[in-house]
Scaffold this motif. Sequence first.
Motif, PDB file in Angstrom:
ATOM      1  N   GLU A   1      35.407  53.522  39.259  1.00 18.00           N
ATOM      2  CA  GLU A   1      34.480  53.767  38.154  1.00 18.00           C
ATOM      3  C   GLU A   1      34.428  52.595  37.186  1.00 18.00           C
ATOM      4  N   ALA A   2      35.569  51.973  36.917  1.00 22.58           N
ATOM      5  CA  ALA A   2      35.606  50.852  35.981  1.00 22.58           C
ATOM      6  C   ALA A   2      34.810  49.662  36.514  1.00 22.58           C
ATOM      7  N   ILE A   3      34.994  49.339  37.791  1.00 19.89           N
ATOM      8  CA  ILE A   3      34.263  48.205  38.373  1.00 19.89           C
ATOM      9  C   ILE A   3      32.771  48.510  38.450  1.00 19.89           C
ATOM     10  N   ALA A   4      32.437  49.722  38.839  1.00 23.84           N
ATOM     11  CA  ALA A   4      31.023  50.103  38.927  1.00 23.84           C
ATOM     12  C   ALA A   4      30.332  49.990  37.578  1.00 23.84           C
ATOM     13  N   ARG A   5      31.045  50.324  36.510  1.00 25.45           N
ATOM     14  CA  ARG A   5      30.432  50.335  35.184  1.00 25.45           C
ATOM     15  C   ARG A   5      30.357  48.947  34.558  1.00 25.45           C
ATOM     16  N   TYR A   6      31.404  48.129  34.740  1.00 29.38           N
ATOM     17  CA  TYR A   6      31.508  46.899  33.965  1.00 29.38           C
ATOM     18  C   TYR A   6      31.268  45.615  34.747  1.00 29.38           C
ATOM     19  N   VAL A   7      31.194  45.681  36.067  1.00 26.44           N
ATOM     20  CA  VAL A   7      30.960  44.468  36.865  1.00 26.44           C
ATOM     21  C   VAL A   7      29.639  44.613  37.607  1.00 26.44           C
ATOM     22  N   ALA A   8      28.630  43.898  37.137  1.00 31.55           N
ATOM     23  CA  ALA A   8      27.305  43.924  37.771  1.00 31.55           C
ATOM     24  C   ALA A   8      27.100  42.642  38.559  1.00 31.55           C
ATOM     25  N   ASP A   9      26.175  42.671  39.509  1.00 31.41           N
ATOM     26  CA  ASP A   9      25.808  41.454  40.222  1.00 31.41           C
ATOM     27  C   ASP A   9      25.407  40.379  39.217  1.00 31.41           C
ATOM     28  N   GLY A  10      25.873  39.161  39.436  1.00 33.53           N
ATOM     29  CA  GLY A  10      25.524  38.047  38.556  1.00 33.53           C
ATOM     30  C   GLY A  10      26.361  37.946  37.296  1.00 33.53           C
ATOM     31  N   ALA A  11      27.322  38.846  37.110  1.00 32.99           N
ATOM     32  CA  ALA A  11      28.117  38.855  35.877  1.00 32.99           C
ATOM     33  C   ALA A  11      29.120  37.713  35.853  1.00 32.99           C
ATOM     34  N   THR A  12      29.574  37.385  34.643  1.00 36.55           N
ATOM     35  CA  THR A  12      30.696  36.473  34.448  1.00 36.55           C
ATOM     36  C   THR A  12      31.939  37.322  34.234  1.00 36.55           C
ATOM     37  N   VAL A  13      32.902  37.176  35.138  1.00 37.29           N
ATOM     38  CA  VAL A  13      34.082  38.044  35.146  1.00 37.29           C
ATOM     39  C   VAL A  13      35.335  37.177  34.994  1.00 37.29           C
ATOM     40  N   ALA A  14      36.104  37.448  33.951  1.00 39.75           N
ATOM     41  CA  ALA A  14      37.386  36.776  33.775  1.00 39.75           C
ATOM     42  C   ALA A  14      38.488  37.663  34.348  1.00 39.75           C
ATOM     43  N   LEU A  15      39.339  37.066  35.191  1.00 42.02           N
ATOM     44  CA  LEU A  15      40.493  37.760  35.764  1.00 42.02           C
ATOM     45  C   LEU A  15      41.732  37.015  35.285  1.00 42.02           C
ATOM     46  N   GLU A  16      42.471  37.593  34.343  1.00 35.71           N
ATOM     47  CA  GLU A  16      43.571  36.827  33.758  1.00 35.71           C
ATOM     48  C   GLU A  16      44.928  37.490  33.931  1.00 35.71           C
ATOM     49  N   GLY A  17      45.915  36.639  34.027  1.00 30.78           N
ATOM     50  CA  GLY A  17      47.309  36.946  34.260  1.00 30.78           C
ATOM     51  C   GLY A  17      47.908  35.669  34.795  1.00 30.78           C
ATOM     52  N   PHE A  18      48.962  35.175  34.166  1.00 32.23           N
ATOM     53  CA  PHE A  18      49.486  33.861  34.510  1.00 32.23           C
ATOM     54  C   PHE A  18      50.776  34.012  35.306  1.00 32.23           C
ATOM     55  N   THR A  19      50.728  33.664  36.587  1.00 33.75           N
ATOM     56  CA  THR A  19      51.863  33.710  37.513  1.00 33.75           C
ATOM     57  C   THR A  19      52.228  35.135  37.915  1.00 33.75           C
ATOM     58  N   HIS A  20      52.342  36.029  36.941  1.00 37.02           N
ATOM     59  CA  HIS A  20      52.522  37.432  37.287  1.00 37.02           C
ATOM     60  C   HIS A  20      51.404  38.232  36.637  1.00 37.02           C
ATOM     61  N   LEU A  21      51.354  39.524  36.955  1.00 41.78           N
ATOM     62  CA  LEU A  21      50.317  40.410  36.411  1.00 41.78           C
ATOM     63  C   LEU A  21      48.906  39.901  36.720  1.00 41.78           C
ATOM     64  N   ILE A  22      48.714  39.414  37.940  1.00 35.18           N
ATOM     65  CA  ILE A  22      47.381  38.965  38.365  1.00 35.18           C
ATOM     66  C   ILE A  22      46.588  40.180  38.850  1.00 35.18           C
ATOM     67  N   PRO A  23      45.369  40.387  38.363  1.00 33.98           N
ATOM     68  CA  PRO A  23      44.622  41.613  38.682  1.00 33.98           C
ATOM     69  C   PRO A  23      44.011  41.601  40.083  1.00 33.98           C
ATOM     70  N   THR A  24      44.873  41.552  41.092  1.00 33.06           N
ATOM     71  CA  THR A  24      44.416  41.481  42.479  1.00 33.06           C
ATOM     72  C   THR A  24      43.684  42.740  42.899  1.00 33.06           C
ATOM     73  N   ALA A  25      44.210  43.901  42.541  1.00 31.32           N
ATOM     74  CA  ALA A  25      43.573  45.155  42.952  1.00 31.32           C
ATOM     75  C   ALA A  25      42.154  45.262  42.411  1.00 31.32           C
ATOM     76  N   ALA A  26      41.932  44.765  41.202  1.00 31.68           N
ATOM     77  CA  ALA A  26      40.578  44.770  40.641  1.00 31.68           C
ATOM     78  C   ALA A  26      39.657  43.869  41.456  1.00 31.68           C
ATOM     79  N   GLY A  27      40.175  42.701  41.848  1.00 24.63           N
ATOM     80  CA  GLY A  27      39.385  41.815  42.701  1.00 24.63           C
ATOM     81  C   GLY A  27      39.037  42.466  44.024  1.00 24.63           C
ATOM     82  N   HIS A  28      39.973  43.211  44.599  1.00 23.35           N
ATOM     83  CA  HIS A  28      39.704  43.905  45.858  1.00 23.35           C
ATOM     84  C   HIS A  28      38.624  44.968  45.695  1.00 23.35           C
ATOM     85  N   GLU A  29      38.634  45.672  44.563  1.00 25.27           N
ATOM     86  CA  GLU A  29      37.604  46.690  44.357  1.00 25.27           C
ATOM     87  C   GLU A  29      36.232  46.048  44.165  1.00 25.27           C
TER      88      GLU A  29
END
Length: 313
Positions: free
Chosen positions: A9-37
């Motif tokens: 639901e979060a990705i469907a609502r906040y990530v649209a085609d053409g969007a600028t998406v920041a994925l942050e976490g330095f060395t640890h806490l990288i939002p991989t699962a969000a990227g997979h969704e």
Amino acid sequence: MDKTTTMSEAIARYVADGATVALEGFTHLIPTAAGHEIIRQRRRGLTVVRMTPDIVTDQMIAADCVAKVVGAFVGNSSAGSLGELRRRVEAGTLELEECSHYGMICRYLAGAQRLPFYPLRSYAGSDLPRVNPGLRKVVSPYPGPDGGEPEQVYVVPPVHPDVTIIHAQRADRRGNVQIWGLTGIQAEAVYAARHAVAVVEEVVDDAVVRADPNRTAVPAHAIDAVVACPHGAHPSFAQGYYDRDNAFYRRWAGISKDPERLKAWLEEYVLGTRDHAEYVAKLAADGTWDRLAVGSAPSGSIDYGRRLRKEHP
């Protein structure tokens, strides 16, 4: 006040085609699962902003989600190259906007503070301004040292993501996000964005956050959605929850070097799973989570104190 939702639901609502998406976490806490969704929902034409574009960026590029990458250090975190990113940059089918680490920090700071640019000295003598015309010089409005001529300094433009997604150890239902161990630029990346999603290892009661308020890296008013997603940073680590999967980082160099092998990996582990829980279950079968388990290392406790009420005569 309850901002909890599912990853889908979060990705469907906040990530649209053409969007600028920041994925942050330095060395640890990288939002991989969000990227997979994002891959599962087959988003297209994204600009991915990440201080250190790494494996999750490579995976999203290979899934045809990404048109442009904005970042600094690009690579497989000491274990090799990002095969798909390299192939597409060399073929001219992926735009890469390069900064330095500190340059990216300054861009987030400018975005968070709604500044038109942010000054820094570290580009003097560097080749980066040659490959990135967005890195420019301005003349200081103040006299130079000892009253001399005003200095020229490099500046970087702000970044304003449509959404910033971070991973963290825990948050309450209102979105007070707590982080410990290595911290990066998560707070500034959140404040620079129009919307923000916090993906966490666990959602905790308000009382847990109130008992340790100084760990709150991002306060609730800056967060739009909270997603509980255990093991959501794999193959990176979450301090206190699981270790870094160094073996996976080493394997990724070979996987991403071979386009067919990379496609097969995506089909099996991302597109072939309904959600991150299924991904976690697949990895459990080969003992991944046992191998990455961590022991207890309490950091001690403190007493914040409280005012004692005194009766007045």
